[in-house]
Design a protein around this motif. Sequence first.
Motif, PDB file in Angstrom:
ATOM      1  N   LEU A  96      48.840  -2.683   2.089  1.00 17.71           N
ATOM      2  CA  LEU A  96      49.216  -4.094   2.201  1.00 17.71           C
ATOM      3  C   LEU A  96      50.727  -4.261   2.076  1.00 17.71           C
ATOM      4  O   LEU A  96      51.332  -5.095   2.757  1.00 17.71           O
ATOM      5  CB  LEU A  96      48.508  -4.909   1.121  1.00 17.71           C
ATOM      6  N   ALA A  97      51.342  -3.455   1.213  1.00 20.21           N
ATOM      7  CA  ALA A  97      52.793  -3.534   1.016  1.00 20.21           C
ATOM      8  C   ALA A  97      53.544  -3.172   2.292  1.00 20.21           C
ATOM      9  O   ALA A  97      54.603  -3.746   2.584  1.00 20.21           O
ATOM     10  CB  ALA A  97      53.219  -2.624  -0.129  1.00 20.21           C
ATOM     11  N   GLN A  98      53.005  -2.247   3.074  1.00 25.48           N
ATOM     12  CA  GLN A  98      53.652  -1.860   4.321  1.00 25.48           C
ATOM     13  C   GLN A  98      53.722  -3.043   5.285  1.00 25.48           C
ATOM     14  O   GLN A  98      54.731  -3.254   5.967  1.00 25.48           O
ATOM     15  CB  GLN A  98      52.913  -0.687   4.967  1.00 25.48           C
ATOM     16  N   PHE A  99      52.648  -3.821   5.349  1.00 22.69           N
ATOM     17  CA  PHE A  99      52.688  -4.990   6.228  1.00 22.69           C
ATOM     18  C   PHE A  99      53.632  -6.056   5.680  1.00 22.69           C
ATOM     19  O   PHE A  99      54.307  -6.741   6.456  1.00 22.69           O
ATOM     20  CB  PHE A  99      51.297  -5.584   6.416  1.00 22.69           C
ATOM     21  N   GLY A 109      50.006  -9.671  15.851  1.00 16.66           N
ATOM     22  CA  GLY A 109      50.367  -8.315  16.262  1.00 16.66           C
ATOM     23  C   GLY A 109      49.769  -7.267  15.349  1.00 16.66           C
ATOM     24  O   GLY A 109      49.308  -6.210  15.802  1.00 16.66           O
ATOM     25  N   GLU A 110      49.727  -7.566  14.041  1.00 15.67           N
ATOM     26  CA  GLU A 110      49.144  -6.626  13.087  1.00 15.67           C
ATOM     27  C   GLU A 110      47.632  -6.545  13.237  1.00 15.67           C
ATOM     28  O   GLU A 110      47.049  -5.452  13.217  1.00 15.67           O
ATOM     29  CB  GLU A 110      49.499  -7.071  11.658  1.00 15.67           C
ATOM     30  N   MET A 111      46.980  -7.687  13.410  1.00 11.01           N
ATOM     31  CA  MET A 111      45.516  -7.702  13.454  1.00 11.01           C
ATOM     32  C   MET A 111      44.962  -7.063  14.723  1.00 11.01           C
ATOM     33  O   MET A 111      43.826  -6.605  14.745  1.00 11.01           O
ATOM     34  CB  MET A 111      44.994  -9.138  13.325  1.00 11.01           C
ATOM     35  N   LYS A 112      45.744  -7.027  15.800  1.00  5.02           N
ATOM     36  CA  LYS A 112      45.280  -6.378  17.033  1.00  5.02           C
ATOM     37  C   LYS A 112      44.956  -4.908  16.807  1.00  5.02           C
ATOM     38  O   LYS A 112      44.099  -4.343  17.476  1.00  5.02           O
ATOM     39  CB  LYS A 112      46.332  -6.518  18.126  1.00  5.02           C
ATOM     40  N   LYS A 121      57.014  -5.225   6.871  1.00  9.98           N
ATOM     41  CA  LYS A 121      57.172  -5.546   8.287  1.00  9.98           C
ATOM     42  C   LYS A 121      57.333  -7.045   8.488  1.00  9.98           C
ATOM     43  O   LYS A 121      58.225  -7.505   9.225  1.00  9.98           O
ATOM     44  CB  LYS A 121      55.957  -5.034   9.068  1.00  9.98           C
ATOM     45  N   ALA A 122      56.469  -7.837   7.830  1.00  8.34           N
ATOM     46  CA  ALA A 122      56.517  -9.295   7.983  1.00  8.34           C
ATOM     47  C   ALA A 122      57.849  -9.853   7.480  1.00  8.34           C
ATOM     48  O   ALA A 122      58.439 -10.738   8.105  1.00  8.34           O
ATOM     49  CB  ALA A 122      55.354  -9.934   7.237  1.00  8.34           C
ATOM     50  N   THR A 123      58.339  -9.328   6.367  1.00  5.42           N
ATOM     51  CA  THR A 123      59.577  -9.832   5.781  1.00  5.42           C
ATOM     52  C   THR A 123      60.779  -9.479   6.651  1.00  5.42           C
ATOM     53  O   THR A 123      61.734 -10.263   6.747  1.00  5.42           O
ATOM     54  CB  THR A 123      59.765  -9.263   4.365  1.00  5.42           C
ATOM     55  N   SER A 124      60.753  -8.316   7.294  1.00  7.31           N
ATOM     56  CA  SER A 124      61.865  -7.943   8.173  1.00  7.31           C
ATOM     57  C   SER A 124      61.942  -8.857   9.389  1.00  7.31           C
ATOM     58  O   SER A 124      63.024  -9.089   9.942  1.00  7.31           O
ATOM     59  CB  SER A 124      61.712  -6.486   8.626  1.00  7.31           C
ATOM     60  N   LEU A 125      60.800  -9.408   9.819  1.00  6.72           N
ATOM     61  CA  LEU A 125      60.756 -10.299  10.977  1.00  6.72           C
ATOM     62  C   LEU A 125      60.850 -11.768  10.596  1.00  6.72           C
ATOM     63  O   LEU A 125      61.326 -12.596  11.376  1.00  6.72           O
ATOM     64  CB  LEU A 125      59.468 -10.049  11.768  1.00  6.72           C
ATOM     65  N   VAL A 126      60.369 -12.114   9.395  1.00  8.61           N
ATOM     66  CA  VAL A 126      60.430 -13.495   8.890  1.00  8.61           C
ATOM     67  C   VAL A 126      61.051 -13.442   7.499  1.00  8.61           C
ATOM     68  O   VAL A 126      60.338 -13.388   6.485  1.00  8.61           O
ATOM     69  CB  VAL A 126      59.023 -14.134   8.842  1.00  8.61           C
ATOM     70  N   PRO A 127      62.382 -13.451   7.386  1.00  8.57           N
ATOM     71  CA  PRO A 127      63.056 -13.161   6.110  1.00  8.57           C
ATOM     72  C   PRO A 127      62.850 -14.185   5.008  1.00  8.57           C
ATOM     73  O   PRO A 127      63.150 -13.902   3.851  1.00  8.57           O
ATOM     74  CB  PRO A 127      64.548 -13.097   6.510  1.00  8.57           C
ATOM     75  N   GLY A 128      62.342 -15.374   5.304  1.00 11.50           N
ATOM     76  CA  GLY A 128      62.259 -16.427   4.290  1.00 11.50           C
ATOM     77  C   GLY A 128      61.060 -16.357   3.377  1.00 11.50           C
ATOM     78  O   GLY A 128      60.820 -17.294   2.606  1.00 11.50           O
ATOM     79  N   LEU A 129      60.307 -15.256   3.388  1.00 10.78           N
ATOM     80  CA  LEU A 129      59.098 -15.170   2.572  1.00 10.78           C
ATOM     81  C   LEU A 129      59.416 -14.913   1.101  1.00 10.78           C
ATOM     82  O   LEU A 129      60.338 -14.166   0.777  1.00 10.78           O
ATOM     83  CB  LEU A 129      58.192 -14.051   3.094  1.00 10.78           C
ATOM     84  N   HIS A 130      58.619 -15.536   0.219  1.00 10.62           N
ATOM     85  CA  HIS A 130      58.734 -15.355  -1.225  1.00 10.62           C
ATOM     86  C   HIS A 130      57.392 -14.900  -1.790  1.00 10.62           C
ATOM     87  O   HIS A 130      56.334 -15.197  -1.240  1.00 10.62           O
ATOM     88  CB  HIS A 130      59.114 -16.667  -1.921  1.00 10.62           C
TER      89      HIS A 130
END
Length: 290
Positions: free
Chosen positions: A92-95, A244-247, A98-107
Amino acid sequence: MDALIASYGDTSSDSESDSQLPIVVSDNRSPPAAALPPPPIDLLNPPNTLGTFDYLQRNMTSRIRSFPHIEGNYALHVYIPVFIPSERKKELAQFLKKATSLVPGLHVVDIDVPLLMLLKDEEKLVQAALGREFHISLGRTVPIRVHQIDSVVAMLRQKLQFQKRYLIDFNKWEVFVNDDKTRTFLSVENTTGGLAEITKQIQAVNEVYRLHNLPEFYKDPRPHISIAWAVGDISQSLKRVVEGEMKTHLSVGGLPTRCMFTCKFSNIVCKVGNKTYNICGSQGQLSQGQ
């Protein structure tokens, strides 16, 4: 940690406004002393803790209240506690990376630490973002008056006191937005095992809410746990990352090929303000769900 921060002044002050304040030195006074050097980084980040993230947890105020604070009102939240199994956290941490690198505003949910601050240290990422208690909401988080608390708790216990044990399967990443579009959530949804049992529990909570003139849950509930959040409605950009991840996890028919992780139902909790009430505990043989 608090004492150390205090000795170096108030770190929460506005640096821009501070820089605009002139320093006035009268003729009969000594000039101000030179600023103290910054403390050693090891002192701010002791081993086996989240270090500065502990401080950030207490001081960040970027979230917006779902409803205004009124004296005598207390926030009510009814939920199932969930803990992610250790063997699934790294995947889960790997995703999350990936998500944070593409959407930097996550907390990180609840402690509100930006995920970008955790990307370089996987151990801290797993500990801060995935090593805590999550929850499946069984009702809306709403304000109640102090005289309603005992009645709400008693009725929840009456309707939910006998609950069989069952497994909860979490199958897919999903994106949710709160009602007033002020926050977007990256979540893991339950769509198969345990869904029937959770739906019945939501219906029981709705009955208690209805009798106390409280707003009921969504008509088509989608049980989930939220892992991260961002300010505003960024659902479109975040959904592209999730899709993209769920595909990579879907079968030919479009269903998830495997469960992301499974946990056991153990309890229902009612939190009112800062006080927590155990509503029930699981009993009997473990059910595999419908």
